[in-house]
Design an enzyme around this catalytic site. Structure first.
Site, mmCIF file in Angstrom:
data_model
loop_
_atom_site.group_PDB
_atom_site.id
_atom_site.type_symbol
_atom_site.label_atom_id
_atom_site.label_comp_id
_atom_site.label_asym_id
_atom_site.label_seq_id
_atom_site.Cartn_x
_atom_site.Cartn_y
_atom_site.Cartn_z
ATOM 1 C CE1 TYR A 127 -4.072 -1.853 -0.065
ATOM 2 C CE2 TYR A 127 -2.859 -3.326 1.388
ATOM 3 C CZ TYR A 127 -3.941 -3.083 0.560
ATOM 4 O OH TYR A 127 -4.867 -4.064 0.341
ATOM 5 C CG PHE A 413 -11.532 -1.494 9.509
ATOM 6 C CD1 PHE A 413 -11.215 -1.208 8.196
ATOM 7 C CD2 PHE A 413 -10.808 -0.868 10.526
ATOM 8 C CE1 PHE A 413 -10.210 -0.296 7.896
ATOM 9 C CE2 PHE A 413 -9.819 0.054 10.231
ATOM 10 C CZ PHE A 413 -9.516 0.337 8.923
#
Length: 413
Positions: A127, A413
């Site tokens: 990322y 999450f």
């Protein structure tokens, strides 16, 4: 190989959720997931903010963005996209699938008016090229409770502890959590439904441990803290050798916090306490008799991306007065690139475009790492990631960007 066409990337439709989820489970190497987890994720997933990439009739990529609010230094709670469920089929690697999703996702987040994005990375190397920087870290430990004791603060004995059904006291526990949200950068104000994630307890994922247990701390009849945990009984030739696994703990004052930790250290027949996902400044580290027998270690957790540099930098406060021109590189979101004058202090800040000469140079990735105050600009400069043009600007900005309370992303999450 041909690059995946933009027309094959679509917003997820509700009726496609099960196939989308099955693809995600396979991409992460799991054979299946408990029905309770699938049902919860179905209820929490915002299909209109989720993407699917198709190769003909075959689903080959997934990505989602929860609608979160995250605390930043100074206590403001900013709209933040929680990037989630990112996967690419093993058959379609290196064909532009991930890049196409990241491109569409950041464009959407900008349009939604959310200045920040945050994610937890299964593979951290992925990322950085999309502008995400490691901004929060978490503490893990395996504590030898047979040999380590706690020296707790005054008032700990005034706290009453009691066992409770985790579901029955959920609202009281959430009130404790909500009280803490504005006090620490990186914490997420829970959206409706997210409180149920802490109660997921499928037997298939307990690893032989007990069902989820809960103890609450009380003072004058008010719940002031809670701990959720599991126990697993074990035996060795020398006797009991059980393990307590802490799942979650929160408290609004030092005495309640210490009372819960002392309880966890003293559960009968248990020899160790395993801890994960905790703030790096957890107070028990300064109360233990022997920190070496706690086997502490750090791990990266939250990766932050500034989607709107000006809005994000203006939304937080700064420990000391700062007036600096930042030259920001951002090839993936070019609307952020260029020079910005940041002026701020403990009361507020502004961040505007400028033609003035740059005083510090850095990429949006480093800005994301430093944004919540847990990673110093000085440290990034020593790594060759931040450049100083005006002598003294680096030290000034590094102190200003810091936070007296280390940031912490409380859950995945």
């Amino acid at each position: 190989m041909a690059t995946v066409r933009a027309t094959e990337l679509k917003v997820l439709r509700p009726e496609e959720f099960d196939g989308w989820w099955d693809h995600l489970v396979r991409a992460f190497g799991a054979g299946s997931t408990p029905a309770e987890e699938r049902a919860l994720d179905r209820s929490l997933t915002e299909c209109e903010r989720s993407l699917a990439v198709w190769d003909g009739s075959e689903l080959v990529g997934t990505a989602g963005a929860f609608r979160f609010r995250m605390t930043v230094p100074g206590g403001a709670v900013l709209p933040t996209a929680g990037i989630t469920m990112v996967s690419v089929a093993a058959t379609h690697r290196r064909r532009g699938v991930l890049t196409s999703m990241m491109r569409r996702q950041l464009d959407d987040i900008r349009e939604w008016g959310e200045p920040l994005a945050v994610l937890t990375a299964s593979e951290p190397a992925i990322y950085g090229r999309f502008g995400y920087g490691a901004a929060t870290f978490q503490l893990q430990a395996e504590i030898d409770t047979g040999r380590v004791t706690l020296d707790v603060p005054a008032g700990t004995g005034d706290i009453r502890l009691r066992y409770a059904d985790p579901a029955a006291v959920l609202d009281a526990c959430e009130a404790v959590y909500a009280e803490l949200v504005p006090l620490r950068p990186g914490m997420l104000a829970r959206q409706p439904g997210w409180e149920r994630a802490g109660l997921l307890d499928p037997e298939s994922e307990r690893g032989g441990a007990s069902a989820l247990q809960c103890v609450v701390a009380e003072r004058d009849g008010r719940v002031t803290g809670f701990a959720r945990f599991r126990t697993k009984l074990g035996w060795s030739p020398s006797g009991h050798d059980g393990t307590v696994s802490l799942e979650d703990l929160a408290a609004v004052d030092p005495a309640s916090d210490a009372a819960l930790w002392r309880f966890l250290f003293g559960i009968d027949l248990m020899s160790r306490l395993t801890v994960r996902g905790r703030p790096v400044d957890d107070a028990w580290q300064h109360q233990v008799s022997d920190i070496r027998r706690c086997l502490t270690r750090l791990r990266d957790m939250g990766y932050v991306r500034l989607v709107d540099v000006g809005a994000a930098l203006a939304a937080r406060t700064y420990q000391t007065p700062v007036d600096v021109v930042l030259e920001v590189a951002d090839a993936f979101c070019p609307w952020n690139a260029g020079r910005w004058r940041l002026t701020g202090d403990t009361k507020g800040a502004s961040c505007e475009r400028t033609k003035d000469a740059a005083e510090l140079t850095l990429s949006v990735r480093e800005l994301g790492a430093a944004y919540l105050g847990g990673v110093s600009l000085l440290s990034l400069a020593r790594a060759g990631r931040v450049g100083e043009v005006r002598p003294g600007a680096l030290a000034e900005a590094s102190v200003a960007f810091g936070s007296p309370v280390p940031p912490w992303l409380p859950h995945g999450f």
